[in-house]
Each structure stands twice: as C-alpha cells, then as structure tokens.
Design an enzyme around this catalytic site. Structure first.
Site: not given
Ligand code: GLA
Length: 356
Positions: A115, A188, A321
């Site tokens: 991210h 998110h 997401e």
């Molecule tokens: C995304 C990832 C997850 C996790 C979250 C944050 O959704 O796919 O595995 O890392 O972000 O915690």
C-alpha cells in the site's frame, strides 16, 4: 424531495509537527453524514440510517486525530479509512521493472512493500479545497508525490469525496505524472453496517458481480491466475453470508486467513453489495475499476482500540478496495497500472446506502 448536502469544516487535531488537521463533514440530515480529514485523506466517520431511520457510524476509525497518530496504529499498517497510494496491495519481490529500469521498494509490513510503503499517502497531510459542482458537495484533497525514494516520477494527485442530493458518496481519483510510473490508488474503509464495532461482520451478506477471483500464494501475492469462483467459497454471484465463505475448508481461505483476495468484476454498475440483515443497511457499489480487493479484517486482533474505546477484533469489518489488481506491474496479463506523461489517470467509485 432531494436536499442539497452541506459542508462544514472543524479542527480535528494537530500533528506532532504542529500541522493543524481539519475534519470536513458533508451532510444531508437523516440521509448521510460523511467526515473526511486531511491527514491521509481519510474517511473517519460515515453515518447512515438503519431501517428505522437510526443514524449510526458504519466505518472503523478513531474519535480524534490522536488515535490515528498513535505509534502502535502507525506501525500496524491497517489503514482505517485511508487513501492508499501510490499502489494498492503487495508488490512481489519489492521490486518492478519499467522501461528497462528496475525499481526497488522498501518493505513496510514485515518483509513486504504494501500500500505505498512507509511513505504511503495514508500518512501525508493533503491540501483540501471545498468543491460544489453538478449539485454535489464535497472536498478535493490533493498532493504532489515527489520522485525519489521508491517510485519514479512526480505525481500530481487528487481525491474528491462528494455527496450528491441522492445521498450517494463518491470517491474520485485523478493523477498525472512527469515520468513513466505506476499508480493504483484505493480507499481502505472498514465497513460494519451494524454500527456496533464490538460485533463482527460475519453475518453480513455479500454479493459480487464477479465470476473470477485472483488466487494468492503463501505470501498473499496473486499467482497471476484468474480462477472461476464457481464451486469455491469465493462465489458471491448470489448474495451469501460471509461466515459461510470463510468457514469453508478451502486452501485459499487458509492462505488468506479469511478473505483477502481480489475479484474481477463482470460489470461495473452495482457490481457489489453488502447487506446487514439486523440493521437492514445496504451498501451498493458502482466503480470504474476492474476489480476489488475484499479483506475481512483478518489481521485485526483486538490490539487497536478505536471509537468509544472498542477493541477492533478479527472480522470486525470488511474492506471493499476498488482498484486495479494487486501486483499488476509484475503480471503481464493483468490490466496495466502504468501511467505515462500526458496521460490522465481517473477513477470513480460510488457508495450508495439504503435500508430495507
Ligand atoms: C489489504 C491487504 C491485507 C492487509 C490490509 C491492511 O487489504 O490485502 O492483507 O494488509 O490491507 O492491514
């Protein structure tokens, strides 16, 4: 009768560097009340009515800025409501090649770059400007993401949160670059439509207009395959209770520790819905993006205490997401996330709430 939303701004707190962080609230009384702050261009609160008209907050977060600034939260990389950039998801090998040059990325979650990494957009202070167009009211958050460190090219980026008189919340992205780079932003937010974050979302039902999903390997990287959801726990083409999916004995559920997978949409309009049978709240999603990373907050473990001092436990919420597929730059068959000078990246997702 449709009512034009109103926008208010207030002080939410100050960063350790003394930067004042504002909270912008867009509201149609009794219909929707969404608050976004300029730290991380983060959706902090989202009140929508249940079937009796009771307004409750349906996104995880903290009551004040201090919660978002705590060391244990910052080091946990769980991104409550944040804008994610430059690139959502994990990048295999923490590196990618673009136009013959290899770019190496610093890990932030364990050994993996996730991210946008340590300098992700979730922890930047964005510029904010109120907007009022086509009868939608909102805020445009913008930043200049400099070249250097990890990714090539300076990106001019903005995210617009707005509410229209129908009460729909839109999140729109726009980006340009001065040099070829990669861009795959998302939001998110952790949804729990029941509004009680001490309870789980396992009894919510999920519908996804997606006949294919992206299997992952033991490090949660997509394998590159687009697999049929048919006869797997990942078949949400008809609404299905989330607990039914994640309690199945399936290799992919074990690898994800629940659902932590991308799905490829077959349609864009009303491509997903999430329903809480207890409150009656329904979220319907429309997006221009080819897919969605669905994450059933598998890594929340009660260590983080959020709004009202509630411990956020595993499965307290679900993230939807909308984005291009993770690790696309290392997968030649996935739609491209490369952005070149002269091109304009644009993307829009609409979150529509109702109750039944
Ligand atoms: C995304 C990832 C997850 C996790 C979250 C944050 O959704 O796919 O595995 O890392 O972000 O915690």
């Amino acid at each position: 009768m449709l009512i034009k939303p109103v926008l208010n701004a207030e002080l939410f707190g100050s960063t350790p560097n003394g930067e004042e962080i504002k909270l912008y609230t867009i509201e149609i009384p009794g219909v929707i009340k969404a608050s976004i702050m300029d730290f991380g261009a983060t959706l902090t609160h989202l009140y929508v009515p249940d079937r009796n008209g009771k307004m409750e907050d349906v996104v995880l977060g903290f009551d004040d800025l201090a919660g978002y600034q705590k060391k244990e939260y910052q080091e946990n990389y769980c991104y409550l409501g944040s804008t994610i950039g430059r690139v959502g998801g994990r990048i295999r090998g923490n590196q990618f090649e673009l136009d013959g040059v290899t770019y190496k990325l610093e890990p932030n979650q364990g050994k993996i770059h996730l991210h946008g990494g340590k300098e992700g957009w979730d922890r930047k202070v964005w510029n904010a400007k109120p907007i009022n167009h086509d009868s939608a009211i909102g805020v445009e958050f913008s930043l200049k993401s400099p070249e250097g460190g990890d990714y090539p090219g300076e990106i001019d980026f903005s995210v617009i949160y707005s509410v229209n008189p129908e009460g729909e919340l839109s999140i729109e992205y726009r980006g340009t670059t001065d040099k070829a780079t990669i861009l795959n932003p998302t939001n998110h937010s952790y949804f729990n439509l029941g509004g009680d974050f001490s309870k789980s979302i396992l009894d919510h039902t999920l519908r996804l207009e997606a006949s294919r999903f992206l299997p992952i390997d033991e490090n949660s990287f997509p394998t590159g395959e687009l697999a049929a959801v048919e006869n797997t726990p990942f078949d949400f083409t008809n609404p299905k209770e989330i607990s039914v999916a994640i309690h199945q004995n399936h290799e992919q559920i074990k690898l994800g520790n629940g659902i932590d997978h991308s799905f490829a949409f077959d349609v864009q309009e009303k491509c997903a819905s999430l329903y809480d049978p207890i409150s009656g709240r329904l979220l319907e999603l429309t997006t221009t993006e080819p897919g969605v990373q669905v994450y059933t907050s598998n890594f929340l473990n009660g260590n983080i205490r959020g709004k009202g001092d509630v411990a956020y436990k595993q499965h307290a919420a679900i993230c939807l997401e909308t984005q291009h597929f993770p690790d696309s730059i290392n997968q030649k068959d996935f739609p491209s996330v490369v952005l070149r000078p002269g091109e304009v990246f644009s993307s829009k997702s609409i979150f529509k709430f109702s109750a039944q």
